[in-house]
Write a protein that holds these residues in place. Structure first.
Motif, PDB file in Angstrom:
ATOM      1  N   UNK A 128      13.751   6.287  58.089  1.00  0.00           N
ATOM      2  CA  UNK A 128      12.780   7.393  58.098  1.00  0.00           C
ATOM      3  C   UNK A 128      13.316   8.568  58.908  1.00  0.00           C
ATOM      4  N   UNK A 129      13.022   9.781  58.465  1.00  0.00           N
ATOM      5  CA  UNK A 129      13.299  10.942  59.318  1.00  0.00           C
ATOM      6  C   UNK A 129      14.032  12.071  58.632  1.00  0.00           C
ATOM      7  N   UNK A 130      14.598  11.829  57.456  1.00  0.00           N
ATOM      8  CA  UNK A 130      15.280  12.924  56.769  1.00  0.00           C
ATOM      9  C   UNK A 130      14.434  13.370  55.579  1.00  0.00           C
ATOM     10  N   UNK A 131      14.952  14.319  54.786  1.00  0.00           N
ATOM     11  CA  UNK A 131      14.197  14.787  53.624  1.00  0.00           C
ATOM     12  C   UNK A 131      14.032  13.671  52.589  1.00  0.00           C
ATOM     13  N   UNK A 132      15.027  12.811  52.504  1.00  0.00           N
ATOM     14  CA  UNK A 132      14.944  11.616  51.647  1.00  0.00           C
ATOM     15  C   UNK A 132      15.484  10.427  52.440  1.00  0.00           C
ATOM     16  N   UNK A 133      15.083   9.235  52.042  1.00  0.00           N
ATOM     17  CA  UNK A 133      15.740   8.030  52.553  1.00  0.00           C
ATOM     18  C   UNK A 133      17.011   7.827  51.737  1.00  0.00           C
ATOM     19  N   UNK A 134      18.054   7.325  52.381  1.00  0.00           N
ATOM     20  CA  UNK A 134      19.328   7.071  51.686  1.00  0.00           C
ATOM     21  C   UNK A 134      19.519   5.562  51.594  1.00  0.00           C
ATOM     22  N   UNK A 135      19.740   5.082  50.374  1.00  0.00           N
ATOM     23  CA  UNK A 135      19.849   3.640  50.126  1.00  0.00           C
ATOM     24  C   UNK A 135      21.152   3.380  49.368  1.00  0.00           C
ATOM     25  N   UNK A 136      21.951   2.385  49.809  1.00  0.00           N
ATOM     26  CA  UNK A 136      23.193   2.130  49.083  1.00  0.00           C
ATOM     27  C   UNK A 136      22.911   1.650  47.657  1.00  0.00           C
TER      28      UNK A 136
END
Ligand code: ADP
Ligand code: MG
Length: 324
Positions: free
Chosen positions: A20-28
């Protein structure tokens, strides 16, 4: 009472939620690609009004705000989902058809496929949850946390139009009765476009290579002063911006001839959906740079944003939009 950002910070810390905390979550996704995903909630009379907008624009904006978050990661949007809760009296009208017309027109423009959603009934007001997901080269998502001291601060386009449009709407101006300069501002508020390459790319329109240059990025949804603060906090840096360098929406001149008032729209007004990013400066001081969109520089004064007007420095307080 907690602000919404304090609430999110507390939630992250209390439950050790690292994505949590950015404009999007980054998922591999796989060895070459990461997925990015974001959700935005739009509530009638809080985030939009039926007497100011039309269903087609509400559909357009619901997707646009989420695509803007995908753009802010340096990613390409691919899929979307949208859930709607509407009261029965709205369900009986053509609202939903028109909503999807606006939503899907924008989706087609950016090559985004709607892959699902949900429908429910609400007692009174319309609620919309908009999800967008995209792809980015592995490890290349541009986070809010990458700004380095000495980087220059840039914006992708002119600011202040959407908040000036909101002011006109508050003052009773509508799409139907607006003068042409007012219409430009109102449409910026009601039907914004995310900073992304459309599928049918116009060869004359050269997109700057933001994604290969940016060290940190966010989209301007809450307002420059607040969104720059998000970058500063995530990157543990400070910022100095130069008032004269901030590109102002050309229609702001119609609202007011006073520079400070135009600046106020551009600095504290939200929803421009331009990108705010930092990039390596090659040691050129921002105050000497004439390149379009370069508005300042990253400093070591952690958490402090300075605004320079007429060579005088003042501390910038963040007055952008917050729900709580
Ligand atoms: P943006 O303006 O880019 O959409 P927000 O300010 O809404 O971002 O959210 C900041 C971060 O906090 C995002 O990573 C978002 O997913 C997360 N977030 C916001 N609200 C909640 C919530 N209710 N529960 C969990 N995470 C949240
Ligand atoms: Mg955002």
């Amino acid at each position: 009472m907690l602000t919404e950002f304090e609430f999110i910070e507390n939630l992250k810390k209390k439950h050790s939620l690292t994505k949590i905390g950015d404009d999007c979550a980054v998922i591999p996704k796989d060895s070459k690609t990461d997925l990015v995903i974001t959700t935005d909630l739009l509530v009638e009379d809080i985030d939009f009004r039926l007497d100011w907008s039309k269903p087609e624009f509400i559909g357009h904006k619901s997707l646009a705000v989420s695509l803007s978050d995908v753009a802010a990661m340096g990613a390409k949007p691919v899929w979307s989902m949208v859930s709607i809760g509407v009261p029965e009296r709205i369900w009986k009208t053509d609202f939903v058809d028109e909503f999807y017309k606006g939503y899907l027109n924008l989706a087609e423009k950016y090559g985004v496929e709607l892959i699902g959603g949900d429908v429910s009934k609400t007692p009174d007001k319309i609620v919309i949850d908009s999800i967008a997901a995209g792809e980015v080269e592995k490890g290349k998502a541009i986070l809010r946390s990458g700004a380095k001291i000495g980087d220059v601060i840039c914006v992708s386009g002119c600011l202040g139009g959407a908040s000036a449009g909101l002011k006109l709407l508050e003052n009773g101006v509508r799409e139907e009765n607006a003068a042409s300069w007012q219409l430009g501002l109102i449409l910026q508020q009601l039907a914004p476009y995310p900073f992304l390459e459309p599928v049918e790319f116009h060869p004359k329109f050269r997109f700057p290579e933001i994604n290969s240059l940016a060290t940190a990025m966010i989209d301007i949804s809450d307002g420059l002063s607040l969104d720059l603060r998000h970058i500063c906090e995530a990157s543990s840096v400070g910022a100095r911006i130069f008032a004269e360098k901030i590109p102002l929406h050309r229609r702001l001149r119609g609202m007011t001839k006073i520079f400070e008032e135009q600046l106020n729209f551009a600095i504290h007004g939200g929803e421009d959906f331009e990108l705010l990013y930092t990039k390596n400066s090659k040691k050129i001081s921002a105050s000497k740079t004439t390149e379009f969109g370069v508005i300042g520089e990253v400093t070591g004064n952690v958490g402090i944003i300075e605004l320079i007007i007429d060579s005088k420095s003042q501390f910038l307080t963040s007055k952008g939009f917050q729900h709580f």
